[in-house]
Motif scaffolding. Structure first.
Motif, mmCIF file in Angstrom:
data_model
loop_
_atom_site.group_PDB
_atom_site.id
_atom_site.type_symbol
_atom_site.label_atom_id
_atom_site.label_comp_id
_atom_site.label_asym_id
_atom_site.label_seq_id
_atom_site.Cartn_x
_atom_site.Cartn_y
_atom_site.Cartn_z
ATOM 1 N N ARG A 430 25.459 70.947 111.221
ATOM 2 C CA ARG A 430 26.578 70.761 111.248
ATOM 3 C C ARG A 430 27.292 69.606 112.174
ATOM 4 O O ARG A 430 26.737 69.329 113.334
ATOM 5 N N ASN A 431 28.269 68.943 111.705
ATOM 6 C CA ASN A 431 28.621 67.928 112.749
ATOM 7 C C ASN A 431 29.739 68.190 113.690
ATOM 8 O O ASN A 431 30.913 68.437 113.268
ATOM 9 N N GLN A 432 29.317 68.460 114.829
ATOM 10 C CA GLN A 432 30.117 68.815 115.938
ATOM 11 C C GLN A 432 31.401 67.991 116.400
ATOM 12 O O GLN A 432 32.340 68.502 116.651
ATOM 13 N N LYS A 433 31.433 66.548 116.025
ATOM 14 C CA LYS A 433 32.243 65.673 116.249
ATOM 15 C C LYS A 433 33.414 66.199 115.389
ATOM 16 O O LYS A 433 34.453 65.645 115.605
ATOM 17 N N THR A 434 33.283 66.613 114.288
ATOM 18 C CA THR A 434 34.306 67.050 113.299
ATOM 19 C C THR A 434 34.794 68.476 113.560
ATOM 20 O O THR A 434 35.288 69.123 112.360
ATOM 21 N N ASN A 435 34.491 69.279 114.460
ATOM 22 C CA ASN A 435 34.530 70.732 114.560
ATOM 23 C C ASN A 435 33.922 71.445 113.556
ATOM 24 O O ASN A 435 34.246 72.495 113.185
ATOM 25 N N GLY A 436 32.671 70.946 113.107
ATOM 26 C CA GLY A 436 32.020 71.469 112.029
ATOM 27 C C GLY A 436 32.440 71.366 110.520
ATOM 28 O O GLY A 436 32.076 72.238 109.599
ATOM 29 N N GLU A 437 33.340 70.808 110.427
ATOM 30 C CA GLU A 437 34.150 70.606 109.074
ATOM 31 C C GLU A 437 33.376 69.643 108.260
ATOM 32 O O GLU A 437 33.558 69.217 106.889
ATOM 33 N N GLN A 438 32.207 69.016 108.857
ATOM 34 C CA GLN A 438 31.357 68.042 107.984
ATOM 35 C C GLN A 438 29.896 68.701 108.167
ATOM 36 O O GLN A 438 29.517 69.062 109.164
ATOM 37 N N SER A 500 13.122 55.195 110.769
ATOM 38 C CA SER A 500 14.714 55.390 110.177
ATOM 39 C C SER A 500 15.131 56.689 110.174
ATOM 40 O O SER A 500 14.396 57.720 109.743
ATOM 41 N N ASN A 501 16.543 56.778 110.515
ATOM 42 C CA ASN A 501 17.238 58.025 110.484
ATOM 43 C C ASN A 501 18.499 57.714 109.496
ATOM 44 O O ASN A 501 19.362 57.088 109.908
ATOM 45 N N PHE A 502 18.476 57.966 107.965
ATOM 46 C CA PHE A 502 19.543 58.059 107.548
ATOM 47 C C PHE A 502 20.580 59.346 107.377
ATOM 48 O O PHE A 502 19.892 60.326 107.145
ATOM 49 N N THR A 503 21.843 59.231 107.557
ATOM 50 C CA THR A 503 22.618 60.453 107.763
ATOM 51 C C THR A 503 23.670 60.490 106.628
ATOM 52 O O THR A 503 24.394 59.476 106.755
ATOM 53 N N ILE A 504 23.536 61.443 105.968
ATOM 54 C CA ILE A 504 24.734 61.649 104.869
ATOM 55 C C ILE A 504 25.742 62.747 105.485
ATOM 56 O O ILE A 504 25.254 63.640 105.600
#
Length: 513
Positions: A430-438, A500-504
Protein backbone atom coordinates in the motif's frame (compact mmCIF):
# COMPACT_ATOMS: atom_id res chain seq x y z
CA UNK A 1 -7.26 110.86 -32.33
CA UNK A 2 -8.76 107.49 -31.56
CA UNK A 3 -11.06 107.44 -28.62
CA UNK A 4 -9.53 106.23 -25.38
CA UNK A 5 -12.41 103.85 -24.77
CA UNK A 6 -11.55 101.93 -27.95
CA UNK A 7 -7.95 101.62 -26.85
CA UNK A 8 -9.04 100.39 -23.44
CA UNK A 9 -11.35 97.86 -25.08
CA UNK A 10 -8.50 96.48 -27.18
CA UNK A 11 -6.53 95.69 -24.02
CA UNK A 12 -9.35 93.50 -22.71
CA UNK A 13 -9.16 90.94 -25.52
CA UNK A 14 -6.89 87.88 -25.17
CA UNK A 15 -5.65 88.35 -28.71
CA UNK A 16 -3.08 90.61 -30.26
CA UNK A 17 -4.45 93.89 -31.71
CA UNK A 18 -2.44 96.37 -33.77
CA UNK A 19 -4.01 99.51 -35.28
CA UNK A 20 -2.17 101.15 -38.20
CA UNK A 21 -2.91 104.54 -39.79
CA UNK A 22 -2.78 105.21 -43.50
CA UNK A 23 1.01 105.54 -43.29
CA UNK A 24 1.28 102.06 -41.71
CA UNK A 25 2.30 103.65 -38.43
CA UNK A 26 1.23 102.03 -35.16
CA UNK A 27 -1.63 103.77 -33.34
CA UNK A 28 -2.62 100.89 -30.99
CA UNK A 29 -0.38 98.14 -29.55
CA UNK A 30 -2.39 96.32 -26.92
CA UNK A 31 -1.17 94.59 -23.76
CA UNK A 32 -1.23 91.14 -25.41
CA UNK A 33 1.31 92.38 -27.99
CA UNK A 34 3.47 93.85 -25.23
CA UNK A 35 3.47 90.48 -23.44
CA UNK A 36 4.40 88.32 -26.43
CA UNK A 37 6.72 90.68 -28.34
CA UNK A 38 8.59 92.13 -25.35
CA UNK A 39 8.12 95.58 -26.96
CA UNK A 40 6.51 98.29 -24.82
CA UNK A 41 3.79 100.53 -26.18
CA UNK A 42 5.98 103.65 -26.06
CA UNK A 43 8.76 102.04 -28.08
CA UNK A 44 6.52 101.19 -31.04
CA UNK A 45 3.89 103.97 -31.02
CA UNK A 46 4.03 106.11 -34.18
CA UNK A 47 6.55 103.85 -35.90
CA UNK A 48 6.05 102.03 -39.19
CA UNK A 49 5.28 98.38 -38.48
CA UNK A 50 7.62 97.20 -41.20
CA UNK A 51 10.48 99.06 -39.54
CA UNK A 52 9.79 97.11 -36.34
CA UNK A 53 9.35 93.83 -38.23
CA UNK A 54 11.58 94.23 -41.30
CA UNK A 55 11.28 90.50 -42.10
CA UNK A 56 7.62 91.08 -42.98
CA UNK A 57 8.48 93.26 -45.99
CA UNK A 58 7.74 91.64 -49.31
CA UNK A 59 5.39 89.13 -47.58
CA UNK A 60 1.67 88.57 -47.69
CA UNK A 61 1.37 90.77 -44.56
CA UNK A 62 2.55 93.88 -46.48
CA UNK A 63 0.21 93.15 -49.37
CA UNK A 64 -2.74 92.57 -47.05
CA UNK A 65 -2.09 95.79 -45.10
CA UNK A 66 -1.92 97.85 -48.30
CA UNK A 67 -5.14 96.25 -49.62
CA UNK A 68 -6.93 97.10 -46.34
CA UNK A 69 -5.81 100.77 -46.34
CA UNK A 70 -6.11 101.55 -50.03
CA UNK A 71 -8.87 99.20 -51.21
CA UNK A 72 -10.81 98.42 -48.02
CA UNK A 73 -10.18 94.65 -48.40
CA UNK A 74 -9.92 92.15 -45.57
CA UNK A 75 -7.48 89.18 -45.44
CA UNK A 76 -7.06 86.12 -43.28
CA UNK A 77 -3.66 84.46 -43.02
CA UNK A 78 -4.01 80.91 -41.68
CA UNK A 79 -1.40 79.15 -39.56
CA UNK A 80 -1.73 76.07 -41.74
CA UNK A 81 -0.15 77.89 -44.66
CA UNK A 82 1.89 80.54 -42.78
CA UNK A 83 3.38 78.71 -39.81
CA UNK A 84 4.98 81.74 -38.10
CA UNK A 85 3.74 85.15 -39.32
CA UNK A 86 4.75 87.65 -36.60
CA UNK A 87 7.90 86.73 -34.65
CA UNK A 88 6.05 86.35 -31.38
CA UNK A 89 6.97 83.87 -28.64
CA UNK A 90 5.12 81.96 -25.97
CA UNK A 91 6.98 79.97 -23.34
CA UNK A 92 10.18 80.46 -25.31
CA UNK A 93 8.74 79.03 -28.52
CA UNK A 94 7.62 80.76 -31.71
CA UNK A 95 3.88 81.10 -31.80
CA UNK A 96 1.62 79.71 -34.51
CA UNK A 97 -0.96 82.33 -35.43
CA UNK A 98 -4.07 83.12 -37.35
CA UNK A 99 -3.89 86.76 -38.55
CA UNK A 100 -6.89 88.80 -39.70
CA UNK A 101 -6.22 92.12 -41.45
CA UNK A 102 -9.25 94.39 -42.00
CA UNK A 103 -10.03 98.02 -42.82
CA UNK A 104 -11.73 100.32 -40.24
CA UNK A 105 -13.17 103.78 -40.94
CA UNK A 106 -13.69 106.38 -38.23
CA UNK A 107 -17.10 108.03 -38.27
CA UNK A 108 -15.83 111.52 -37.42
CA UNK A 109 -13.42 112.07 -40.30
CA UNK A 110 -13.92 109.02 -42.48
CA UNK A 111 -10.24 108.17 -42.00
CA UNK A 112 -9.39 104.57 -42.92
CA UNK A 113 -7.26 102.54 -40.58
CA UNK A 114 -5.95 98.97 -40.72
CA UNK A 115 -6.74 96.63 -37.84
CA UNK A 116 -4.52 93.57 -37.39
CA UNK A 117 -5.87 90.80 -35.12
CA UNK A 118 -3.47 88.04 -34.06
CA UNK A 119 -4.83 84.82 -32.49
CA UNK A 120 -2.49 82.38 -30.76
CA UNK A 121 -3.12 78.96 -32.34
CA UNK A 122 -0.35 77.10 -30.43
CA UNK A 123 -2.71 75.35 -27.99
CA UNK A 124 -5.10 74.49 -30.80
CA UNK A 125 -2.25 73.12 -32.88
CA UNK A 126 -1.01 71.08 -29.92
CA UNK A 127 -4.52 69.69 -29.49
CA UNK A 128 -4.66 68.91 -33.16
CA UNK A 129 -1.26 67.25 -33.02
CA UNK A 130 -2.28 65.30 -29.93
CA UNK A 131 -5.54 64.19 -31.56
CA UNK A 132 -3.66 63.33 -34.72
CA UNK A 133 -1.18 61.23 -32.73
CA UNK A 134 -4.00 59.58 -30.83
CA UNK A 135 -5.85 58.82 -34.06
CA UNK A 136 -2.66 57.40 -35.57
CA UNK A 137 -2.12 55.33 -32.41
CA UNK A 138 -5.71 54.05 -32.54
CA UNK A 139 -5.34 53.31 -36.26
CA UNK A 140 -2.02 51.49 -35.65
CA UNK A 141 -3.55 49.49 -32.82
CA UNK A 142 -6.53 48.71 -35.02
CA UNK A 143 -4.24 47.54 -37.83
CA UNK A 144 -2.17 45.57 -35.32
CA UNK A 145 -5.30 43.91 -33.91
CA UNK A 146 -6.60 43.20 -37.40
CA UNK A 147 -3.26 41.68 -38.44
CA UNK A 148 -3.29 39.43 -35.35
CA UNK A 149 -6.90 38.44 -35.95
CA UNK A 150 -6.28 37.80 -39.64
CA UNK A 151 -3.25 35.57 -38.92
CA UNK A 152 -4.92 33.58 -36.11
CA UNK A 153 -5.20 29.86 -36.73
CA UNK A 154 -8.33 29.93 -34.59
CA UNK A 155 -11.61 31.08 -36.05
CA UNK A 156 -13.10 34.27 -34.65
CA UNK A 157 -16.58 35.61 -35.24
CA UNK A 158 -18.58 38.36 -33.57
CA UNK A 159 -22.36 38.30 -33.12
CA UNK A 160 -24.67 41.24 -32.49
CA UNK A 161 -27.47 41.19 -29.91
CA UNK A 162 -29.73 39.41 -32.42
CA UNK A 163 -27.19 36.58 -32.87
CA UNK A 164 -26.39 37.81 -36.37
CA UNK A 165 -22.79 37.58 -37.56
CA UNK A 166 -21.16 41.01 -37.75
CA UNK A 167 -17.51 40.00 -38.25
CA UNK A 168 -15.51 36.92 -39.25
CA UNK A 169 -11.75 36.53 -39.56
CA UNK A 170 -9.79 34.87 -42.35
CA UNK A 171 -9.68 31.46 -40.62
CA UNK A 172 -13.50 31.23 -40.64
CA UNK A 173 -13.47 31.78 -44.38
CA UNK A 174 -10.55 29.37 -44.94
CA UNK A 175 -11.86 26.52 -42.79
CA UNK A 176 -15.61 26.78 -43.45
CA UNK A 177 -15.18 27.94 -47.08
CA UNK A 178 -17.62 30.85 -46.71
CA UNK A 179 -16.98 34.37 -48.01
CA UNK A 180 -17.54 37.40 -45.77
CA UNK A 181 -20.67 38.25 -47.78
CA UNK A 182 -22.02 34.72 -47.17
CA UNK A 183 -21.92 35.17 -43.39
CA UNK A 184 -22.10 38.82 -42.31
CA UNK A 185 -25.71 39.69 -41.55
CA UNK A 186 -26.75 36.02 -41.32
CA UNK A 187 -27.80 34.36 -38.07
CA UNK A 188 -25.18 32.12 -36.49
CA UNK A 189 -27.49 29.10 -36.95
CA UNK A 190 -26.05 28.93 -40.46
CA UNK A 191 -22.71 27.60 -39.18
CA UNK A 192 -23.23 26.34 -35.61
CA UNK A 193 -24.70 22.93 -34.85
CA UNK A 194 -25.32 23.38 -31.10
CA UNK A 195 -28.17 25.87 -30.67
CA UNK A 196 -27.95 25.74 -26.86
CA UNK A 197 -24.35 26.89 -26.58
CA UNK A 198 -25.25 30.56 -27.21
CA UNK A 199 -27.77 30.44 -24.37
CA UNK A 200 -25.04 29.05 -22.11
CA UNK A 201 -22.75 31.96 -23.04
CA UNK A 202 -25.50 34.55 -22.44
CA UNK A 203 -26.57 32.99 -19.14
CA UNK A 204 -23.08 32.53 -17.69
CA UNK A 205 -21.33 35.38 -19.49
CA UNK A 206 -18.51 33.11 -20.64
CA UNK A 207 -17.89 29.59 -21.97
CA UNK A 208 -14.38 28.08 -22.20
CA UNK A 209 -13.32 25.31 -24.58
CA UNK A 210 -16.78 23.81 -25.11
CA UNK A 211 -16.66 20.96 -27.61
CA UNK A 212 -19.21 21.41 -30.38
CA UNK A 213 -19.52 21.29 -34.17
CA UNK A 214 -19.54 23.85 -36.98
CA UNK A 215 -21.00 23.28 -40.43
CA UNK A 216 -18.93 24.21 -43.48
CA UNK A 217 -20.38 25.53 -46.73
CA UNK A 218 -20.08 22.10 -48.38
CA UNK A 219 -21.97 20.49 -45.48
CA UNK A 220 -18.87 19.03 -43.84
CA UNK A 221 -19.08 18.93 -40.04
CA UNK A 222 -15.99 20.26 -38.24
CA UNK A 223 -15.24 19.31 -34.64
CA UNK A 224 -14.27 22.41 -32.66
CA UNK A 225 -13.59 23.81 -29.20
CA UNK A 226 -15.58 27.03 -28.76
CA UNK A 227 -14.86 29.79 -26.24
CA UNK A 228 -17.33 32.67 -26.04
CA UNK A 229 -17.80 35.83 -24.02
CA UNK A 230 -20.64 38.36 -23.98
CA UNK A 231 -19.94 42.03 -24.80
CA UNK A 232 -21.71 44.58 -22.62
CA UNK A 233 -22.24 48.30 -22.44
CA UNK A 234 -21.49 50.17 -19.21
CA UNK A 235 -25.13 49.93 -18.22
CA UNK A 236 -24.96 46.13 -18.49
CA UNK A 237 -26.91 45.77 -21.74
CA UNK A 238 -25.58 42.92 -23.89
CA UNK A 239 -24.39 44.16 -27.28
CA UNK A 240 -23.19 40.85 -28.68
CA UNK A 241 -20.95 37.82 -28.32
CA UNK A 242 -17.37 37.26 -29.41
CA UNK A 243 -16.40 33.63 -30.12
CA UNK A 244 -12.95 32.09 -30.61
CA UNK A 245 -13.10 28.62 -32.11
CA UNK A 246 -10.31 26.02 -32.42
CA UNK A 247 -10.74 23.42 -35.16
CA UNK A 248 -9.82 20.00 -33.70
CA UNK A 249 -11.12 17.86 -36.57
CA UNK A 250 -7.65 16.78 -37.69
CA UNK A 251 -6.47 16.34 -34.10
CA UNK A 252 -9.36 13.97 -33.37
CA UNK A 253 -8.55 12.06 -36.54
CA UNK A 254 -4.85 11.86 -35.60
CA UNK A 255 -5.70 10.80 -32.05
CA UNK A 256 -7.85 7.98 -33.40
CA UNK A 257 -5.07 6.89 -35.75
CA UNK A 258 -2.59 7.07 -32.87
CA UNK A 259 -4.92 5.00 -30.68
CA UNK A 260 -5.29 2.41 -33.43
CA UNK A 261 -1.53 2.31 -33.91
CA UNK A 262 -1.00 1.84 -30.18
CA UNK A 263 -3.51 -1.02 -30.19
CA UNK A 264 -1.67 -2.68 -33.07
CA UNK A 265 1.67 -2.16 -31.32
CA UNK A 266 0.27 -3.63 -28.11
CA UNK A 267 -1.01 -6.69 -29.98
CA UNK A 268 2.35 -7.03 -31.77
CA UNK A 269 4.12 -6.83 -28.43
CA UNK A 270 1.81 -9.49 -27.01
CA UNK A 271 2.39 -11.79 -29.96
CA UNK A 272 6.14 -11.31 -29.63
CA UNK A 273 6.07 -12.31 -25.97
CA UNK A 274 3.74 -15.24 -26.77
CA UNK A 275 6.37 -16.40 -29.22
CA UNK A 276 8.99 -16.24 -26.47
CA UNK A 277 6.68 -18.26 -24.17
CA UNK A 278 5.81 -20.83 -26.82
CA UNK A 279 8.70 -23.24 -26.21
CA UNK A 280 8.28 -23.24 -22.43
CA UNK A 281 4.50 -23.55 -22.64
CA UNK A 282 4.78 -26.40 -25.13
CA UNK A 283 7.05 -28.24 -22.70
CA UNK A 284 4.62 -27.59 -19.82
CA UNK A 285 1.69 -28.95 -21.82
CA UNK A 286 3.71 -31.90 -23.15
CA UNK A 287 4.45 -33.30 -19.65
CA UNK A 288 0.79 -33.75 -18.57
CA UNK A 289 -0.08 -35.00 -22.07
CA UNK A 290 2.54 -37.78 -21.73
CA UNK A 291 1.07 -38.71 -18.35
CA UNK A 292 -2.45 -38.77 -19.83
CA UNK A 293 -1.26 -40.92 -22.72
CA UNK A 294 0.51 -43.38 -20.38
CA UNK A 295 -2.52 -43.71 -18.11
CA UNK A 296 -4.82 -44.37 -21.09
CA UNK A 297 -2.48 -47.20 -22.20
CA UNK A 298 -2.52 -48.68 -18.68
CA UNK A 299 -6.31 -48.51 -18.57
CA UNK A 300 -6.47 -50.24 -21.93
CA UNK A 301 -4.12 -53.03 -20.80
CA UNK A 302 -6.01 -53.49 -17.50
CA UNK A 303 -9.30 -53.84 -19.31
CA UNK A 304 -7.77 -56.42 -21.73
CA UNK A 305 -6.29 -58.43 -18.88
CA UNK A 306 -9.50 -58.39 -16.91
CA UNK A 307 -10.68 -61.73 -18.33
CA UNK A 308 -7.30 -63.55 -18.30
CA UNK A 309 -6.67 -63.80 -14.59
CA UNK A 310 -7.88 -66.78 -12.52
CA UNK A 311 -10.27 -64.93 -10.29
CA UNK A 312 -13.98 -64.69 -10.02
CA UNK A 313 -15.61 -62.37 -12.50
CA UNK A 314 -16.79 -59.99 -9.78
CA UNK A 315 -13.35 -59.67 -8.14
CA UNK A 316 -11.71 -59.06 -11.52
CA UNK A 317 -14.21 -56.37 -12.31
CA UNK A 318 -13.78 -54.62 -8.97
CA UNK A 319 -10.00 -54.67 -9.28
CA UNK A 320 -10.09 -53.29 -12.81
CA UNK A 321 -12.54 -50.51 -11.91
CA UNK A 322 -10.33 -49.46 -8.99
CA UNK A 323 -7.27 -49.21 -11.23
CA UNK A 324 -9.25 -47.30 -13.87
CA UNK A 325 -10.59 -44.83 -11.28
CA UNK A 326 -7.07 -44.10 -10.07
CA UNK A 327 -5.98 -43.50 -13.66
CA UNK A 328 -8.96 -41.20 -14.26
CA UNK A 329 -8.00 -39.17 -11.18
CA UNK A 330 -4.47 -38.77 -12.54
CA UNK A 331 -5.95 -37.78 -15.92
CA UNK A 332 -8.13 -35.10 -14.33
CA UNK A 333 -5.22 -33.59 -12.43
CA UNK A 334 -3.13 -33.29 -15.58
CA UNK A 335 -6.04 -31.98 -17.63
CA UNK A 336 -6.48 -29.26 -15.01
CA UNK A 337 -2.79 -28.41 -15.39
CA UNK A 338 -3.32 -27.98 -19.12
CA UNK A 339 -6.46 -25.89 -18.52
CA UNK A 340 -4.56 -23.53 -16.23
CA UNK A 341 -1.85 -22.99 -18.82
CA UNK A 342 -4.27 -22.58 -21.74
CA UNK A 343 -6.58 -20.25 -19.77
CA UNK A 344 -3.62 -18.14 -18.73
CA UNK A 345 -2.54 -17.81 -22.34
CA UNK A 346 -6.11 -17.09 -23.45
CA UNK A 347 -6.44 -14.26 -20.94
CA UNK A 348 -3.11 -12.84 -21.95
CA UNK A 349 -3.72 -12.76 -25.70
CA UNK A 350 -7.33 -11.60 -25.32
CA UNK A 351 -7.77 -8.31 -27.28
CA UNK A 352 -10.94 -7.10 -25.55
CA UNK A 353 -10.55 -3.41 -24.62
CA UNK A 354 -13.34 -3.29 -22.01
CA UNK A 355 -12.67 -1.85 -18.57
CA UNK A 356 -13.80 -3.86 -15.55
CA UNK A 357 -13.15 -4.30 -11.85
CA UNK A 358 -10.15 -6.61 -11.52
CA UNK A 359 -8.72 -8.55 -8.58
CA UNK A 360 -5.06 -7.57 -8.70
CA UNK A 361 -3.99 -10.57 -6.60
CA UNK A 362 -5.50 -12.99 -9.17
CA UNK A 363 -3.80 -11.20 -12.10
CA UNK A 364 -0.43 -11.49 -10.36
CA UNK A 365 -0.96 -15.17 -9.55
CA UNK A 366 -2.07 -16.01 -13.12
CA UNK A 367 0.92 -14.15 -14.62
CA UNK A 368 3.48 -15.77 -12.33
CA UNK A 369 1.89 -19.22 -12.93
CA UNK A 370 2.45 -18.79 -16.68
CA UNK A 371 6.12 -17.94 -16.27
CA UNK A 372 7.22 -19.76 -13.12
CA UNK A 373 8.29 -23.15 -14.48
CA UNK A 374 9.79 -21.59 -17.63
CA UNK A 375 11.93 -19.18 -15.61
CA UNK A 376 12.90 -21.81 -13.03
CA UNK A 377 14.25 -24.04 -15.81
CA UNK A 378 16.61 -21.17 -16.65
CA UNK A 379 17.68 -20.89 -13.03
CA UNK A 380 15.64 -17.76 -12.35
CA UNK A 381 13.79 -17.67 -9.03
CA UNK A 382 10.53 -15.71 -8.73
CA UNK A 383 9.14 -14.78 -5.32
CA UNK A 384 5.58 -13.43 -5.10
CA UNK A 385 4.62 -11.42 -2.01
CA UNK A 386 0.88 -10.68 -1.92
CA UNK A 387 -1.20 -8.72 0.57
CA UNK A 388 -3.70 -10.64 2.67
CA UNK A 389 -6.53 -8.45 1.33
CA UNK A 390 -7.66 -8.83 -2.26
CA UNK A 391 -7.10 -5.46 -3.95
CA UNK A 392 -9.73 -4.44 -6.52
CA UNK A 393 -8.65 -2.02 -9.26
CA UNK A 394 -10.34 -0.72 -12.39
CA UNK A 395 -8.85 -1.60 -15.76
CA UNK A 396 -8.49 -4.13 -18.53
CA UNK A 397 -7.14 -7.45 -17.19
CA UNK A 398 -5.44 -8.41 -20.46
CA UNK A 399 -3.63 -5.07 -20.66
CA UNK A 400 -2.57 -5.22 -17.03
CA UNK A 401 -1.21 -8.73 -17.51
CA UNK A 402 0.64 -7.46 -20.58
CA UNK A 403 2.36 -4.82 -18.43
CA UNK A 404 3.41 -7.44 -15.87
CA UNK A 405 4.58 -9.91 -18.54
CA UNK A 406 6.66 -7.22 -20.23
CA UNK A 407 8.33 -6.08 -17.03
CA UNK A 408 8.98 -9.63 -15.88
CA UNK A 409 10.46 -10.40 -19.30
CA UNK A 410 12.81 -7.42 -18.95
CA UNK A 411 13.75 -8.55 -15.44
CA UNK A 412 14.38 -12.08 -16.76
CA UNK A 413 16.73 -10.72 -19.45
CA UNK A 414 18.52 -8.57 -16.86
CA UNK A 415 19.16 -11.35 -14.32
CA UNK A 416 20.22 -13.88 -16.95
CA UNK A 417 23.53 -12.04 -17.17
CA UNK A 418 24.09 -12.66 -13.45
CA UNK A 419 26.16 -15.84 -13.09
CA UNK A 420 25.75 -16.29 -9.34
CA UNK A 421 22.07 -15.81 -8.43
CA UNK A 422 19.06 -14.88 -10.55
CA UNK A 423 16.29 -13.46 -8.40
CA UNK A 424 13.07 -11.61 -9.21
CA UNK A 425 10.69 -10.40 -6.50
CA UNK A 426 7.11 -9.33 -7.24
CA UNK A 427 5.77 -7.47 -4.23
CA UNK A 428 2.49 -5.73 -3.36
CA UNK A 429 2.45 -2.74 -0.99
CA UNK A 430 0.00 0.00 0.00
CA UNK A 431 1.33 3.45 -0.89
CA UNK A 432 1.45 5.29 2.46
CA UNK A 433 2.21 8.62 0.74
CA UNK A 434 -1.35 8.58 -0.65
CA UNK A 435 -2.89 7.40 2.65
CA UNK A 436 -3.11 3.90 1.23
CA UNK A 437 -5.36 4.93 -1.66
CA UNK A 438 -2.83 3.56 -4.15
CA UNK A 439 -1.49 0.03 -4.52
CA UNK A 440 2.11 -0.49 -5.54
CA UNK A 441 3.36 -3.53 -7.45
CA UNK A 442 7.14 -3.68 -7.25
CA UNK A 443 9.16 -5.82 -9.65
CA UNK A 444 12.67 -6.08 -8.22
CA UNK A 445 15.59 -7.88 -9.86
CA UNK A 446 19.28 -8.31 -9.10
CA UNK A 447 20.30 -7.91 -12.73
CA UNK A 448 22.78 -5.60 -14.45
CA UNK A 449 20.77 -2.39 -13.74
CA UNK A 450 20.32 0.66 -15.93
CA UNK A 451 22.86 3.36 -16.75
CA UNK A 452 22.07 6.83 -15.38
CA UNK A 453 21.99 8.39 -18.85
CA UNK A 454 19.34 5.86 -19.98
CA UNK A 455 16.91 6.23 -17.04
CA UNK A 456 15.00 9.14 -18.59
CA UNK A 457 14.79 7.43 -21.99
CA UNK A 458 13.60 3.93 -21.11
CA UNK A 459 9.90 4.79 -21.63
CA UNK A 460 10.54 6.42 -25.04
CA UNK A 461 9.19 4.54 -28.01
CA UNK A 462 11.80 2.48 -29.92
CA UNK A 463 14.48 3.02 -27.24
CA UNK A 464 16.19 -0.23 -26.28
CA UNK A 465 19.55 -1.31 -24.88
CA UNK A 466 19.07 -4.89 -26.02
CA UNK A 467 21.03 -6.39 -28.89
CA UNK A 468 19.55 -6.06 -32.42
CA UNK A 469 16.77 -8.58 -32.95
CA UNK A 470 16.15 -9.03 -29.22
CA UNK A 471 14.22 -5.85 -28.42
CA UNK A 472 11.85 -3.54 -30.30
CA UNK A 473 11.89 -0.62 -27.85
CA UNK A 474 8.09 -0.67 -27.69
CA UNK A 475 7.47 -2.68 -24.51
CA UNK A 476 7.99 -0.09 -21.77
CA UNK A 477 6.38 2.65 -23.85
CA UNK A 478 3.25 0.51 -24.20
CA UNK A 479 3.37 -0.30 -20.46
CA UNK A 480 3.59 3.41 -19.65
CA UNK A 481 0.57 4.21 -21.86
CA UNK A 482 -1.52 1.37 -20.38
CA UNK A 483 -0.79 2.37 -16.77
CA UNK A 484 -1.41 6.05 -17.54
CA UNK A 485 -4.81 5.13 -19.04
CA UNK A 486 -5.59 3.42 -15.73
CA UNK A 487 -4.79 6.72 -13.92
CA UNK A 488 -1.60 5.23 -12.56
CA UNK A 489 2.10 5.78 -13.00
CA UNK A 490 5.33 3.82 -13.33
CA UNK A 491 8.53 4.71 -11.50
CA UNK A 492 11.98 3.16 -11.77
CA UNK A 493 14.91 3.10 -9.38
CA UNK A 494 18.04 1.54 -10.76
CA UNK A 495 21.80 1.66 -10.57
CA UNK A 496 24.16 0.05 -13.01
CA UNK A 497 25.40 -3.25 -11.57
CA UNK A 498 22.93 -3.15 -8.65
CA UNK A 499 19.65 -4.28 -10.21
CA UNK A 500 16.38 -2.45 -10.85
CA UNK A 501 13.14 -1.73 -9.03
CA UNK A 502 10.13 -0.93 -11.24
CA UNK A 503 7.08 0.28 -9.30
CA UNK A 504 3.58 0.32 -10.79
CA UNK A 505 1.20 2.55 -8.81
CA UNK A 506 -2.55 2.19 -9.39
CA UNK A 507 -5.59 3.69 -7.64
CA UNK A 508 -7.46 1.24 -5.41
CA UNK A 509 -11.18 0.87 -6.12
CA UNK A 510 -12.00 -1.38 -3.15
CA UNK A 511 -10.52 -4.00 -0.83
CA UNK A 512 -11.84 -7.51 -0.16
CA UNK A 513 -10.83 -9.08 3.15
Amino acid sequence: MLQETFKTLCNVFDVGIIMLNSEKKIEIWNNWMVKHSSLENESVFGKNIFEIFPDLNNTSILLSVENAIKNGMSSILNHRFHKYIFPLEKNGMLMSQNVTIMPIEMLEDKTRYCLIQIIDMSASIRREEYLKQQNEKIENEKQFSESIISTMNEMLFVLDNENKISFVNTSVKDILQYSTEDLVGETVDKIIDDKLILKKIINSGIVNQKETKLIAKNGEVRNVLLSGRVMKERNGNITGIVCIVMDITEKIKMDKEKEEMQKRLAISSKLASVGELAAGVAHEINNPLCIIKGNLELMKDDIKCCGDEDESTCDKYIKTVSIVLKSISVLNENIKRIEVIVNGLRKYIHTDQSVEYVKLNDILIDTIRLLLSIYEKQGVKIDLELLEQNIIIKGNPGKLQQVLMNMLSNAFDAVNENLESKNIIVKMERNQKTNGEQIMVKIIDNGHGIKDENIEKIFDMFFTTKAPGKGTGMGLNICYSIVKDMHGEIMVNSKEGQGSNFTIMLPIYSIEK
